[in-house]
Design an enzyme around this catalytic site. Structure first.
Site, PDB file in Angstrom:
ATOM      1  N   TYR A 156       0.535  20.208 -16.697  1.00 45.76           N
ATOM      2  CA  TYR A 156       1.164  20.771 -15.487  1.00 45.76           C
ATOM      3  C   TYR A 156       0.297  20.470 -14.258  1.00 45.76           C
ATOM      4  O   TYR A 156       0.793  19.985 -13.229  1.00 45.76           O
ATOM      5  CB  TYR A 156       1.357  22.282 -15.648  1.00 45.76           C
ATOM      6  CG  TYR A 156       1.779  22.963 -14.366  1.00 45.76           C
ATOM      7  CD1 TYR A 156       3.088  22.868 -13.912  1.00 45.76           C
ATOM      8  CD2 TYR A 156       0.853  23.681 -13.588  1.00 45.76           C
ATOM      9  CE1 TYR A 156       3.475  23.471 -12.708  1.00 45.76           C
ATOM     10  CE2 TYR A 156       1.232  24.277 -12.393  1.00 45.76           C
ATOM     11  CZ  TYR A 156       2.541  24.169 -11.950  1.00 45.76           C
ATOM     12  OH  TYR A 156       2.920  24.762 -10.761  1.00 45.76           O
TER      13      TYR A 156
HETATM   14  N1  LIG Z   1       5.653  31.792  -9.183  1.00 46.79           N
HETATM   15  C1  LIG Z   1       4.367  31.609  -8.855  1.00 46.79           C
HETATM   16  O1  LIG Z   1       3.533  32.537  -8.888  1.00 46.79           O
HETATM   17  C2  LIG Z   1       3.911  30.239  -8.456  1.00 46.79           C
HETATM   18  C3  LIG Z   1       2.538  29.957  -8.418  1.00 46.79           C
HETATM   19  C4  LIG Z   1       2.131  28.686  -8.030  1.00 46.79           C
HETATM   20  C5  LIG Z   1       3.061  27.726  -7.667  1.00 46.79           C
HETATM   21  N2  LIG Z   1       4.392  28.034  -7.720  1.00 46.79           N
HETATM   22  C6  LIG Z   1       5.363  27.013  -7.362  1.00 46.79           C
HETATM   23  O2  LIG Z   1       6.306  27.570  -6.470  1.00 46.79           O
HETATM   24  C7  LIG Z   1       7.624  27.068  -6.755  1.00 46.79           C
HETATM   25  C8  LIG Z   1       8.552  28.246  -7.032  1.00 46.79           C
HETATM   26  O3  LIG Z   1       8.006  29.065  -8.058  1.00 46.79           O
HETATM   27  P1  LIG Z   1       8.957  29.786  -9.113  1.00 46.79           P
HETATM   28  O4  LIG Z   1       8.060  30.535 -10.026  1.00 46.79           O
HETATM   29  O5  LIG Z   1      10.070  30.477  -8.419  1.00 46.79           O
HETATM   30  O6  LIG Z   1       9.536  28.492  -9.874  1.00 46.79           O
HETATM   31  P2  LIG Z   1      10.363  28.434 -11.238  1.00 46.79           P
HETATM   32  O7  LIG Z   1      11.165  29.677 -11.357  1.00 46.79           O
HETATM   33  O8  LIG Z   1       9.434  28.102 -12.364  1.00 46.79           O
HETATM   34  O9  LIG Z   1      11.267  27.143 -10.998  1.00 46.79           O
HETATM   35  C9  LIG Z   1      12.094  27.009  -9.860  1.00 46.79           C
HETATM   36  C10 LIG Z   1      13.337  26.256 -10.211  1.00 46.79           C
HETATM   37  O10 LIG Z   1      13.048  24.922 -10.600  1.00 46.79           O
HETATM   38  C11 LIG Z   1      14.232  24.431 -11.165  1.00 46.79           C
HETATM   39  N3  LIG Z   1      14.030  23.334 -12.111  1.00 46.79           N
HETATM   40  C12 LIG Z   1      13.263  23.312 -13.224  1.00 46.79           C
HETATM   41  N4  LIG Z   1      13.432  22.121 -13.871  1.00 46.79           N
HETATM   42  C13 LIG Z   1      14.329  21.406 -13.137  1.00 46.79           C
HETATM   43  C14 LIG Z   1      14.923  20.128 -13.276  1.00 46.79           C
HETATM   44  N5  LIG Z   1      14.633  19.305 -14.300  1.00 46.79           N
HETATM   45  N6  LIG Z   1      15.822  19.729 -12.346  1.00 46.79           N
HETATM   46  C15 LIG Z   1      16.138  20.529 -11.312  1.00 46.79           C
HETATM   47  N7  LIG Z   1      15.615  21.750 -11.115  1.00 46.79           N
HETATM   48  C16 LIG Z   1      14.721  22.176 -12.027  1.00 46.79           C
HETATM   49  C17 LIG Z   1      14.886  25.598 -11.880  1.00 46.79           C
HETATM   50  O11 LIG Z   1      16.253  25.606 -11.497  1.00 46.79           O
HETATM   51  P3  LIG Z   1      17.408  26.212 -12.464  1.00 46.79           P
HETATM   52  O12 LIG Z   1      16.981  27.617 -12.736  1.00 46.79           O
HETATM   53  O13 LIG Z   1      18.622  26.091 -11.651  1.00 46.79           O
HETATM   54  O14 LIG Z   1      17.429  25.355 -13.702  1.00 46.79           O
HETATM   55  C18 LIG Z   1      14.107  26.814 -11.384  1.00 46.79           C
HETATM   56  O15 LIG Z   1      14.926  27.889 -11.012  1.00 46.79           O
HETATM   57  C19 LIG Z   1       7.471  26.116  -7.934  1.00 46.79           C
HETATM   58  O16 LIG Z   1       7.353  24.807  -7.483  1.00 46.79           O
HETATM   59  C20 LIG Z   1       6.179  26.577  -8.580  1.00 46.79           C
HETATM   60  O17 LIG Z   1       5.504  25.587  -9.321  1.00 46.79           O
HETATM   61  C21 LIG Z   1       4.826  29.258  -8.097  1.00 46.79           C
END
Ligand SMILES: NC(=O)c1ccc[n+]([C@@H]2O[C@H](COP(=O)([O-])OP(=O)(O)OC[C@H]3O[C@@H](n4cnc5c(N)ncnc54)[C@H](OP(=O)(O)O)[C@@H]3O)[C@@H](O)[C@H]2O)c1
Length: 248
Positions: A156
């Site tokens: 990742y």
């Molecule tokens: N949450 C945190 O604490 C955290 C920390 C560090 C960085 N981030 C970054 O911040 C962003 C948002 O975080 P999050 O936790 O809300 O993210 P997440 O829920 O893990 O993913 C966001 C969305 O990505 C989409 N996705 C996954 N695989 C895909 C694919 N093959 N094609 C198209 N869409 C795809 C999914 O859409 P569907 O549900 O529609 O499939 C999912 O809802 C991400 O980039 C994450 O890496 C988050």
């Protein structure tokens, strides 16, 4: 760039952090577009939520971002419905722990396909369109894991490091008319099912002594949409966690 009236695509915006970004930008007057892959029902609900206050129903786009067809189809739909795109917030990604010595080739490939190739394809299709238009902003949501490289999340972290490098390259390639930046969150919304002990362990690694919120990410995105003299930068939104290095 003024947010009001600008045409914004947020990938992965059916739920969680992406949803917070798309809803807030709509609240600020942007003409938003939602993208989802598997979460079709949630995407429709988010569109209805926005419709209720914004006075229009956002375009909802679907597809796997690791496929070029998804990007070309999205580009055509954006052209047809809005005639262009001012801001692309690339939020979609895949995330999970992968104990290194038992990580399969397929798992490795999945991180590279979604997190790195997906961003590359998006830059080719949407970046090229912005370059031609002579205007635009790309804001990629990355991760401080790109620099810290946690041992349990090496594939990742590598995919995120590649994505950050891609965006630095794009910032140079698309200058002077298009700005490209990364917002790199630390923990802002823990995965469903994170237990109390793990939450506490994470909390203890954050100098500012709280888990972040999606709102913290939204504020950084808003700042980058509105700022026209910043490009090629990574803004860490992590409560200072990255100051403590990879051991956390
Ligand atoms: N949450 C945190 O604490 C955290 C920390 C560090 C960085 N981030 C970054 O911040 C962003 C948002 O975080 P999050 O936790 O809300 O993210 P997440 O829920 O893990 O993913 C966001 C969305 O990505 C989409 N996705 C996954 N695989 C895909 C694919 N093959 N094609 C198209 N869409 C795809 C999914 O859409 P569907 O549900 O529609 O499939 C999912 O809802 C991400 O980039 C994450 O890496 C988050």
């Amino acid at each position: 760039m003024e947010i009001k009236g600008c045409r914004v695509l947020v990938t992965g915006s059916a739920k969680r952090v992406g949803k917070e970004i798309v809803v807030e930008l709509a609240r600020l007057g942007a003409m938003v577009m939602i993208h989802a892959f598997r979460s079709r029902k949630e995407a429709a609900e988010t569109a209805s939520e926005i419709e209720a206050f914004a006075g229009y129903r956002p375009l909802v786009l679907h597809g796997d971002i690791s496929l070029v067809e998804t990007w070309t189809a999205m580009n055509s739909e954006i052209e047809e419905h809005h005639g262009g795109l001012d801001v692309w917030v690339h939020n979609a990604s895949t995330f999970s722990a992968t104990p290194f010595f038992s990580t399969s080739e397929d798992e490795w490939q999945q991180f590279m396909d979604v997190n790195l190739k997906g961003a590359f394809l998006g830059c080719q299709v949407l970046g090229e369109r912005m370059k031609r238009a002579g205007r635009g902003k790309i804001i990629a949501i990355g991760d401080v894991a790109a620099e810290l490289v946690w041992p349990s999340y090496i594939p990742y972290s590598v995919s995120r490091a590649g994505m950050h490098a891609l965006m630095r390259g794009m910032a140079q390639l698309l200058a002077p008319h298009v700005q490209v930046n990364v917002v790199a969150p630390g923990p802002v919304l823990l995965p469903d099912g994170t237990d109390k002990a793990e939450r506490q362990r994470i909390l203890e690694t954050i100098p500012l002594q709280r888990i972040g919120t999606p709102e913290d990410v939204v504020k950084a995105v808003r700042f980058l949409v509105e700022s026209d003299f910043i490009t090629g930068q990574v803004i860490r939104v992590d409560g200072g966690r990255s100051l403590r290095g990879a051991e956390c």
